[in-house]
Design a protein around this motif. Structure first.
Motif, PDB file in Angstrom:
ATOM      1  N   GLY A   1       0.925  -1.366   0.018  1.00 27.68           N
ATOM      2  CA  GLY A   1      -0.052   0.024  -0.173  1.00 27.68           C
ATOM      3  C   GLY A   1       0.837   1.172  -0.065  1.00 27.68           C
ATOM      4  N   PHE A   2       1.894   1.359   0.739  1.00 23.02           N
ATOM      5  CA  PHE A   2       2.605   2.469   0.864  1.00 23.02           C
ATOM      6  C   PHE A   2       3.627   2.702  -0.335  1.00 23.02           C
ATOM      7  CE2 PHE A   2       1.847   2.159   5.465  1.00 23.02           C
ATOM      8  CZ  PHE A   2       1.394   3.410   5.726  1.00 23.02           C
ATOM      9  N   GLY A   3       3.822   1.386  -1.003  1.00 21.96           N
ATOM     10  CA  GLY A   3       4.635   1.424  -2.465  1.00 21.96           C
ATOM     11  C   GLY A   3       3.903   2.153  -3.173  1.00 21.96           C
ATOM     12  N   LEU A   4       2.449   1.769  -3.568  1.00 25.72           N
ATOM     13  CA  LEU A   4       1.566   2.128  -4.481  1.00 25.72           C
ATOM     14  C   LEU A   4       1.368   3.461  -4.156  1.00 25.72           C
ATOM     15  CD1 LEU A   4      -0.967  -0.600  -4.735  1.00 25.72           C
ATOM     16  CD2 LEU A   4       0.955  -0.106  -6.139  1.00 25.72           C
ATOM     17  N   LEU A   5       1.560   4.236  -2.919  1.00 31.06           N
ATOM     18  CA  LEU A   5       1.257   5.413  -2.468  1.00 31.06           C
ATOM     19  C   LEU A   5       2.168   6.472  -2.950  1.00 31.06           C
ATOM     20  CD1 LEU A   5      -0.474   7.602  -0.801  1.00 31.06           C
ATOM     21  CD2 LEU A   5       0.873   6.776   0.957  1.00 31.06           C
ATOM     22  N   ILE A   6       3.512   6.142  -3.048  1.00 30.37           N
ATOM     23  CA  ILE A   6       4.473   6.800  -3.306  1.00 30.37           C
ATOM     24  C   ILE A   6       4.331   7.783  -4.734  1.00 30.37           C
ATOM     25  CG2 ILE A   6       7.180   7.072  -3.863  1.00 30.37           C
ATOM     26  CD1 ILE A   6       7.508   4.863  -1.938  1.00 30.37           C
TER      27      ILE A   6
ATOM     28  N   ARG B   1       8.112   3.186 -12.391  1.00 29.44           N
ATOM     29  CA  ARG B   1       8.804   2.065 -12.904  1.00 29.44           C
ATOM     30  C   ARG B   1       9.789   1.562 -11.885  1.00 29.44           C
ATOM     31  NH1 ARG B   1       9.560   4.590 -19.099  1.00 29.44           N
ATOM     32  NH2 ARG B   1       7.597   3.923 -19.643  1.00 29.44           N
ATOM     33  N   THR B   2      10.441   2.624 -11.107  1.00 31.44           N
ATOM     34  CA  THR B   2      11.405   2.214 -10.013  1.00 31.44           C
ATOM     35  C   THR B   2      10.734   1.400  -9.058  1.00 31.44           C
ATOM     36  OG1 THR B   2      12.591   3.837 -10.590  1.00 31.44           O
ATOM     37  CG2 THR B   2      13.030   3.061  -8.554  1.00 31.44           C
ATOM     38  N   THR B   3       9.651   2.017  -8.388  1.00 26.52           N
ATOM     39  CA  THR B   3       8.766   1.547  -7.427  1.00 26.52           C
ATOM     40  C   THR B   3       8.137  -0.079  -7.897  1.00 26.52           C
ATOM     41  OG1 THR B   3       8.169   3.391  -6.632  1.00 26.52           O
ATOM     42  CG2 THR B   3       6.818   1.723  -5.830  1.00 26.52           C
ATOM     43  N   SER B   4       7.724  -0.166  -8.882  1.00 24.92           N
ATOM     44  CA  SER B   4       7.307  -1.659  -9.470  1.00 24.92           C
ATOM     45  C   SER B   4       8.608  -2.588  -9.410  1.00 24.92           C
ATOM     46  CB  SER B   4       6.859  -1.316 -10.963  1.00 24.92           C
ATOM     47  OG  SER B   4       5.777  -0.717 -10.998  1.00 24.92           O
ATOM     48  N   VAL B   5       9.834  -2.116  -9.717  1.00 26.30           N
ATOM     49  CA  VAL B   5      10.705  -3.077  -9.805  1.00 26.30           C
ATOM     50  C   VAL B   5      11.146  -3.580  -8.253  1.00 26.30           C
ATOM     51  CG1 VAL B   5      13.377  -3.363 -10.140  1.00 26.30           C
ATOM     52  CG2 VAL B   5      11.993  -2.366 -11.547  1.00 26.30           C
ATOM     53  N   ILE B   6      11.092  -2.699  -7.135  1.00 33.28           N
ATOM     54  CA  ILE B   6      11.291  -2.899  -5.973  1.00 33.28           C
ATOM     55  C   ILE B   6       9.919  -3.864  -5.370  1.00 33.28           C
ATOM     56  CG2 ILE B   6      11.482  -1.735  -3.584  1.00 33.28           C
ATOM     57  CD1 ILE B   6      12.696   0.599  -4.972  1.00 33.28           C
ATOM     58  N   LEU B   7       8.890  -3.582  -5.806  1.00 26.54           N
ATOM     59  CA  LEU B   7       7.743  -4.299  -5.319  1.00 26.54           C
ATOM     60  C   LEU B   7       7.819  -5.757  -5.981  1.00 26.54           C
ATOM     61  CD1 LEU B   7       4.860  -1.777  -5.531  1.00 26.54           C
ATOM     62  CD2 LEU B   7       6.192  -2.427  -3.496  1.00 26.54           C
TER      63      LEU B   7
ATOM     64  N   THR C   1      -4.597 -10.699  -2.764  1.00 26.31           N
ATOM     65  CA  THR C   1      -4.430  -9.338  -2.620  1.00 26.31           C
ATOM     66  C   THR C   1      -3.052  -9.076  -2.752  1.00 26.31           C
ATOM     67  OG1 THR C   1      -6.614  -9.334  -0.997  1.00 26.31           O
ATOM     68  CG2 THR C   1      -5.255  -7.415  -1.154  1.00 26.31           C
ATOM     69  N   ILE C   2      -2.175  -9.944  -1.976  1.00 21.87           N
ATOM     70  CA  ILE C   2      -0.827  -9.620  -2.309  1.00 21.87           C
ATOM     71  C   ILE C   2      -0.048  -9.689  -3.460  1.00 21.87           C
ATOM     72  CG2 ILE C   2       1.418 -10.349  -1.249  1.00 21.87           C
ATOM     73  CD1 ILE C   2       0.156 -10.947   1.318  1.00 21.87           C
ATOM     74  N   GLN C   3      -0.725 -10.764  -4.136  1.00 19.83           N
ATOM     75  CA  GLN C   3      -0.168 -10.674  -5.814  1.00 19.83           C
ATOM     76  C   GLN C   3      -0.557  -9.569  -6.573  1.00 19.83           C
ATOM     77  OE1 GLN C   3      -1.192 -14.814  -7.349  1.00 19.83           O
ATOM     78  NE2 GLN C   3      -0.556 -13.889  -9.376  1.00 19.83           N
ATOM     79  N   THR C   4      -1.910  -9.187  -6.429  1.00 20.72           N
ATOM     80  CA  THR C   4      -2.164  -8.079  -7.305  1.00 20.72           C
ATOM     81  C   THR C   4      -1.460  -6.767  -6.877  1.00 20.72           C
ATOM     82  OG1 THR C   4      -4.457  -8.957  -7.300  1.00 20.72           O
ATOM     83  CG2 THR C   4      -4.267  -6.495  -7.801  1.00 20.72           C
ATOM     84  N   ALA C   5      -1.449  -6.583  -5.532  1.00 21.58           N
ATOM     85  CA  ALA C   5      -0.687  -5.368  -5.090  1.00 21.58           C
ATOM     86  C   ALA C   5       0.764  -5.267  -5.426  1.00 21.58           C
ATOM     87  CB  ALA C   5      -0.813  -5.118  -3.723  1.00 21.58           C
ATOM     88  N   LEU C   6       1.313  -6.351  -5.271  1.00 21.78           N
ATOM     89  CA  LEU C   6       2.882  -6.538  -5.386  1.00 21.78           C
ATOM     90  C   LEU C   6       3.411  -6.951  -6.666  1.00 21.78           C
ATOM     91  CD1 LEU C   6       4.101  -7.865  -2.034  1.00 21.78           C
ATOM     92  CD2 LEU C   6       4.259  -5.564  -2.719  1.00 21.78           C
ATOM     93  N   PHE C   7       2.653  -8.073  -7.264  1.00 19.51           N
ATOM     94  CA  PHE C   7       3.186  -8.568  -8.548  1.00 19.51           C
ATOM     95  C   PHE C   7       2.542  -8.283  -9.633  1.00 19.51           C
ATOM     96  CE2 PHE C   7       3.024 -12.195 -11.767  1.00 19.51           C
ATOM     97  CZ  PHE C   7       4.543 -12.265 -11.796  1.00 19.51           C
ATOM     98  N   ASN C   8       1.195  -8.369  -9.735  1.00 16.92           N
ATOM     99  CA  ASN C   8       0.395  -8.001 -10.956  1.00 16.92           C
ATOM    100  C   ASN C   8       0.532  -6.473 -11.481  1.00 16.92           C
ATOM    101  OD1 ASN C   8      -0.177 -10.681 -10.574  1.00 16.92           O
ATOM    102  ND2 ASN C   8      -2.508 -10.209 -10.502  1.00 16.92           N
ATOM    103  N   SER C   9       0.267  -5.700 -10.499  1.00 14.97           N
ATOM    104  CA  SER C   9       0.484  -3.971 -10.656  1.00 14.97           C
ATOM    105  C   SER C   9       1.854  -3.746 -11.157  1.00 14.97           C
ATOM    106  CB  SER C   9       0.279  -3.391  -9.296  1.00 14.97           C
ATOM    107  OG  SER C   9       1.015  -3.721  -8.357  1.00 14.97           O
TER     108      SER C   9
END
Length: 463
Positions: A221-226, A252-258, A379-387
């Motif tokens: 959630g906080f990663g998607l907020l940045i 893009r940077t956040t997505s790699v980290i997530l 939920t975790i897969q959508t928030a961290l991986f799929n997004s």
């Protein structure tokens, strides 16, 4: 989707076989009589089927290859009565494919039929994944089933991204990411609390499932907020083009980290650090399952049949996703459906229908660890991986897919994560928590963190 891995790891004696017929030597004298020979007995599961090497006893079918009649009968039966009802919709599958080619001018009917046809095909993906997961060790099977449960969502995201012209469908993808997370976290979990409470006043679950999952959700959630917070704080201070370029780079940077975080925590943690804790929690649910004996006695698919079912289901899902997405622009422009409603409501409902049915069935069977892991895992897969995956793929396709959500929507998401975490802290669920989850507010249907209006104009471009 998370299957119910029942039974123990040790092999079962075959049904009807005398116990002394498979007895190992017990005394020292008996062991000394054959000092150079070791008795290797075949393992049998609860149904008396000889266990294939590498197959978990609960997943042993007792068959090999593909048997058409058994294959159709077992797939139609599916995992529960609810899933069986969903399979009645299979006639919509050929009808949806046929109308796309026969009457391409019937845009609304093409959309409706393919939308309905997505449900039984997604249900088959979930069932075949569950059958395949039963054949593996508990935790490994759980991870595999969770991933397969998100395949439908990934396919839809990729098709939306591929068909996006001048960012026309990117608002739909962003809304679908939030809608999918909230559908699992609030709608599905609330239904699990409610349905579980119909049989039992209060249900219990283990801390390892709730705490680890809630921690990963907070991080996501906080990663998607940045990116959203960055855009909102600097909007008006610098040129829009520069700001949007910076937001895209941050996304893009956040997505790699997530994505790395998901691979580390979503797979390595359950498989190594918390393997024993996860396995113990799932075994407790097996013991609490009220109809375990019926599930153990059900016929299973063979390994080959699982692969065939997945190939058929994924082919159909991909076709329906393509046909469905091609009609979104028409539905938005001609029928006044907003991008946000399409993404927040319509897309998550169809892509998550099968997963929700499985989780609710597990809650009904008093398996709250499985139901909770099912909701949290998806939920975790959508928030961290799929997004993250859709942003990275968009990067490769030179499409400006970012994580710049409307600030109010992303704040509501984080609040939902925190509230659900508080629900789960006491490791018990009841009707009050079901009602709170049901009535927790969904995001607004308006998007203000993107271009003014944020939708598709009548000419198909973004205003």
């Amino acid at each position: 989707m998370l299957s119910r891995f029942r039974g123990k790891e040790e092999p079962y004696p075959p049904t009807g076989v005398r116990e002394d017929a498979v007895r190992l030597p017990q005394s020292a004298h008996e062991q000394d009589e054959k000092p150079h020979h070791h008795v290797h007995l075949p393992g049998f599961n609860h149904n008396g089927h000889k266990i294939t090497k590498g197959i978990h006893p609960d997943g042993e079918s007792g068959r090999g290859g593909v048997h058409p009649w058994h294959f159709i009968r077992i797939c139609f039966r599916s995992t529960s009565h609810l899933s069986l009802v969903v399979n009645v919709l299979w006639p919509f599958v050929p009808a949806a494919i046929a109308i796309h080619f026969a009457r391409p001018d019937l845009h609304l009917w093409i959309f409706i039929l393919n939308y309905i046809a997505m449900v039984p095909t997604a249900n088959l993906v979930g069932f075949a994944g569950q059958e395949l997961a039963r054949k593996l060790p508990k935790v490994l099977g759980l991870i595999l089933e969770t991933f397969l449960g998100g395949i439908v969502e990934i396919v839809l995201f990729m098709v939306l991204l591929h068909n996006s012209v001048n960012t026309s469908l990117i608002p739909v993808i962003r809304a679908a990411i939030l809608g999918s997370i909230l559908a699992n976290l609030l709608l599905c979990l609330g239904f699990c609390f409610f349905v579980g409470g119909l049989r039992k006043k209060e249900q219990e679950f283990d801390e390892v499932i709730s705490e680890v999952g809630n921690g990963q959700l907070l991080m996501a959630g906080f990663g998607l907020l940045i990116p959203s917070a960055f855009y909102s704080s600097l909007r008006g201070s610098i040129e829009d083009a520069v700001l949007e370029a910076n937001v895209l780079h941050i996304s893009r940077t956040t997505s790699v980290i997530l994505l790395v975080a998901f691979l580390m925590q979503g797979t390595l943690t359950p498989m190594h650090t918390h393997h024993g804790l996860y396995a113990d929690s799932l075994e407790k649910d097996e013991e609490r399952d009220v109809d375990r004996h019926l599930d153990l006695a059900k016929d299973k698919l063979t390994f080959t049949e699982c692969i065939v079912a997945l190939l058929i289901a994924l082919t159909c899902v991909s076709l329906h996703a393509v046909f469905l997405v091609e009609e979104i622009e028409f539905i938005v422009n001609e029928h006044g459906v907003s991008d946000a409603f399409m993404g927040l409501i319509l897309v998550p409902l169809v892509e998550k229908a099968a997963e929700h049915l499985t989780a609710v069935d597990e809650a009904w069977d008093n398996q709250m660890n499985f139901a909770l892991a099912h909701c949290m895992g998806a939920t975790i897969q959508t928030a961290l991986f799929n997004s993250s995956l859709v942003v990275i793929v968009g990067w490769g396709l030179h499409k400006p897919m970012d994580l710049n959500f409307e600030i109010f929507n992303i704040v509501v998401l984080i609040m939902a994560i925190i509230v659900v975490g508080n629900f789960l802290r006491d490791q018990k669920s009841n009707y009050l928590e079901a009602i709170a989850s049901w009535y927790y507010p969904n995001p607004t249907l308006e998007t203000t963190n993107t271009a003014e209006g944020g939708g598709i104009a009548s000419n198909g471009t973004v205003p």
